[in-house]
Design a protein around this motif. Structure first.
Motif, PDB file in Angstrom:
ATOM      1  N   THR A  88       0.850  -1.215  -0.107  1.00 21.38           N
ATOM      2  CA  THR A  88       0.087  -0.056   0.134  1.00 21.38           C
ATOM      3  C   THR A  88       0.741   1.026   0.015  1.00 21.38           C
ATOM      4  O   THR A  88       0.282   2.246   0.138  1.00 21.38           O
ATOM      5  CB  THR A  88      -1.105   0.033   1.185  1.00 21.38           C
ATOM      6  OG1 THR A  88      -0.190  -0.124   2.408  1.00 21.38           O
ATOM      7  CG2 THR A  88      -2.035  -1.139   1.122  1.00 21.38           C
ATOM      8  N   ARG A 179       3.419  11.099  -6.919  1.00 18.12           N
ATOM      9  CA  ARG A 179       1.938  10.691  -6.743  1.00 18.12           C
ATOM     10  C   ARG A 179       1.840   9.279  -7.235  1.00 18.12           C
ATOM     11  O   ARG A 179       2.418   9.076  -8.259  1.00 18.12           O
ATOM     12  CB  ARG A 179       0.854  11.576  -7.326  1.00 18.12           C
ATOM     13  CG  ARG A 179      -0.433  10.956  -6.969  1.00 18.12           C
ATOM     14  CD  ARG A 179      -1.441  11.934  -7.425  1.00 18.12           C
ATOM     15  NE  ARG A 179      -2.891  11.518  -7.175  1.00 18.12           N
ATOM     16  CZ  ARG A 179      -3.785  11.537  -7.904  1.00 18.12           C
ATOM     17  NH1 ARG A 179      -3.615  11.610  -9.327  1.00 18.12           N
ATOM     18  NH2 ARG A 179      -5.195  11.096  -7.659  1.00 18.12           N
ATOM     19  N   ARG A 181      -0.569   5.673  -6.822  1.00 14.89           N
ATOM     20  CA  ARG A 181      -1.814   5.091  -6.208  1.00 14.89           C
ATOM     21  C   ARG A 181      -2.145   3.967  -7.300  1.00 14.89           C
ATOM     22  O   ARG A 181      -1.875   3.863  -8.348  1.00 14.89           O
ATOM     23  CB  ARG A 181      -2.965   6.112  -6.261  1.00 14.89           C
ATOM     24  CG  ARG A 181      -3.442   6.671  -7.609  1.00 14.89           C
ATOM     25  CD  ARG A 181      -4.342   7.865  -7.623  1.00 14.89           C
ATOM     26  NE  ARG A 181      -4.645   8.345  -9.010  1.00 14.89           N
ATOM     27  CZ  ARG A 181      -5.838   7.764  -9.669  1.00 14.89           C
ATOM     28  NH1 ARG A 181      -6.493   6.814  -8.928  1.00 14.89           N
ATOM     29  NH2 ARG A 181      -5.992   8.150 -10.869  1.00 14.89           N
ATOM     30  N   GLN A 182      -3.018   3.136  -6.563  1.00 16.96           N
ATOM     31  CA  GLN A 182      -3.594   1.964  -7.123  1.00 16.96           C
ATOM     32  C   GLN A 182      -4.866   1.585  -6.648  1.00 16.96           C
ATOM     33  O   GLN A 182      -5.335   1.808  -5.473  1.00 16.96           O
ATOM     34  CB  GLN A 182      -2.520   0.825  -6.965  1.00 16.96           C
ATOM     35  CG  GLN A 182      -2.401   0.358  -5.480  1.00 16.96           C
ATOM     36  CD  GLN A 182      -1.495  -1.100  -5.200  1.00 16.96           C
ATOM     37  OE1 GLN A 182      -0.685  -1.270  -6.262  1.00 16.96           O
ATOM     38  NE2 GLN A 182      -1.038  -1.371  -4.286  1.00 16.96           N
ATOM     39  N   THR A 183      -5.525   0.993  -7.498  1.00 15.40           N
ATOM     40  CA  THR A 183      -6.775   0.309  -7.045  1.00 15.40           C
ATOM     41  C   THR A 183      -6.780  -1.319  -7.301  1.00 15.40           C
ATOM     42  O   THR A 183      -6.467  -1.745  -8.160  1.00 15.40           O
ATOM     43  CB  THR A 183      -8.070   1.108  -7.738  1.00 15.40           C
ATOM     44  OG1 THR A 183      -7.766   1.040  -9.295  1.00 15.40           O
ATOM     45  CG2 THR A 183      -8.174   2.515  -7.575  1.00 15.40           C
ATOM     46  N   ARG A 210      -2.425   0.618 -11.475  1.00 14.16           N
ATOM     47  CA  ARG A 210      -1.385   1.553 -10.786  1.00 14.16           C
ATOM     48  C   ARG A 210      -1.190   2.651 -11.714  1.00 14.16           C
ATOM     49  O   ARG A 210      -1.006   2.360 -12.777  1.00 14.16           O
ATOM     50  CB  ARG A 210      -0.087   0.727 -10.536  1.00 14.16           C
ATOM     51  CG  ARG A 210      -0.266  -0.383  -9.576  1.00 14.16           C
ATOM     52  CD  ARG A 210       1.217  -0.881  -9.250  1.00 14.16           C
ATOM     53  NE  ARG A 210       1.028  -1.963  -8.373  1.00 14.16           N
ATOM     54  CZ  ARG A 210       1.370  -3.388  -8.469  1.00 14.16           C
ATOM     55  NH1 ARG A 210       1.896  -3.605  -9.573  1.00 14.16           N
ATOM     56  NH2 ARG A 210       1.113  -4.316  -7.613  1.00 14.16           N
TER      57      ARG A 210
END
Length: 240
Positions: A88, A179, A181-183, A210
């Motif tokens: 994370t 920056r 981020r990943q989902t 990502r």
């Protein structure tokens, strides 16, 4: 229990995958004695030879142990298959890929337009597209599609082609990733993914998207990753 007769995956491999899930979920705990081959053959509508092949496959993985005159028992080894952490933080993600040292098979490489969403950031002038399968000990665990800013790729094309991309990006001074981020969503394996990951059609998979951006908002890296569901473990610190 019905198997997918149209799948390219052999029936014994489909059955082995079902056995793995039963072990991972605790349905077959450590020390559990498997039903007789005849009973399992009747459950799946296959021959005893097919059941033996499935058992032998898991025995080679260390998940099962056949004891002469006693039967086949769960050793608990399959629980250790969930070695793949979906991290994370960017730093932890880079470290995870350094530690795993996956075997990389590049399926394709080309120049492409990245499928960016409006909230991702602005597009780079050009992207290099790489589609790969990552394996560990000859066992494929993910299919990954990478869109990498071509100007970044040209700095070290040999390394980007032969190594995992994220640790290399973490080493770069410029452009600096500001920056990341990943989902993660849960899905099922389609025909192509099932073939590449050696899992039955519609097996559970973890789908990760990502996006890394630089200081000016340019997306320098976009990855769409599909992981085998039986390898993935997610750990998160929950804030009080």
């Amino acid at each position: 229990m019905d198997l997918d007769s149209d799948s390219h995956v052999p029936k014994y491999a489909q059955i082995a995958d079902i056995f793995r899930r039963r072990i991972a979920r605790g349905q077959w705990p450590t020390g559990f004695r498997l039903p007789a081959n005849e009973q399992l053959a009747a459950e799946f509508g296959v021959s005893r030879v097919t059941i033996r092949q499935a058992v032998e496959l898991l025995a080679r993985d260390g998940a099962l142990e056949a004891q002469q005159g006693r039967g086949t028992f769960v050793t608990g080894g399959a629980r250790q298959d969930r070695w793949l952490r979906v991290e994370t933080t960017f730093a932890d993600l880079a470290e995870m890929y350094r530690d795993t040292s996956p075997e990389i098979i590049t399926i394709s490489e080309s120049r492409s337009v990245a499928p960016l969403l409006p909230e991702d950031g602005k597009a780079a002038a050009k992207y290099v597209f790489m589609r790969r399968v990552h394996s560990r000990a000859a066992q494929p665990y993910c299919v990954i599609s990478i869109y990498l800013d071509e100007s970044v790729f040209r700095r070290s094309p040999k390394r980007f082609r032969s190594e995992t991309v994220i640790p290399i990006l973490a080493e770069l001074k410029q452009p600096k990733i500001v920056r990341a981020r990943q989902t993660l969503t849960i899905g099922t394996a389609d025909v192509d993914v099932a073939r590449l990951l050696h899992v039955p059609l519609n097996s559970p998979v973890a789908e990760v998207r990502r996006v890394f951006t630089s200081a000016d908002g340019t997306v320098i890296y976009l990855a769409e990753v599909t992981y085998r569901g039986d390898f993935v473990r997610i750990e998160m610190d929950l804030r009080p």
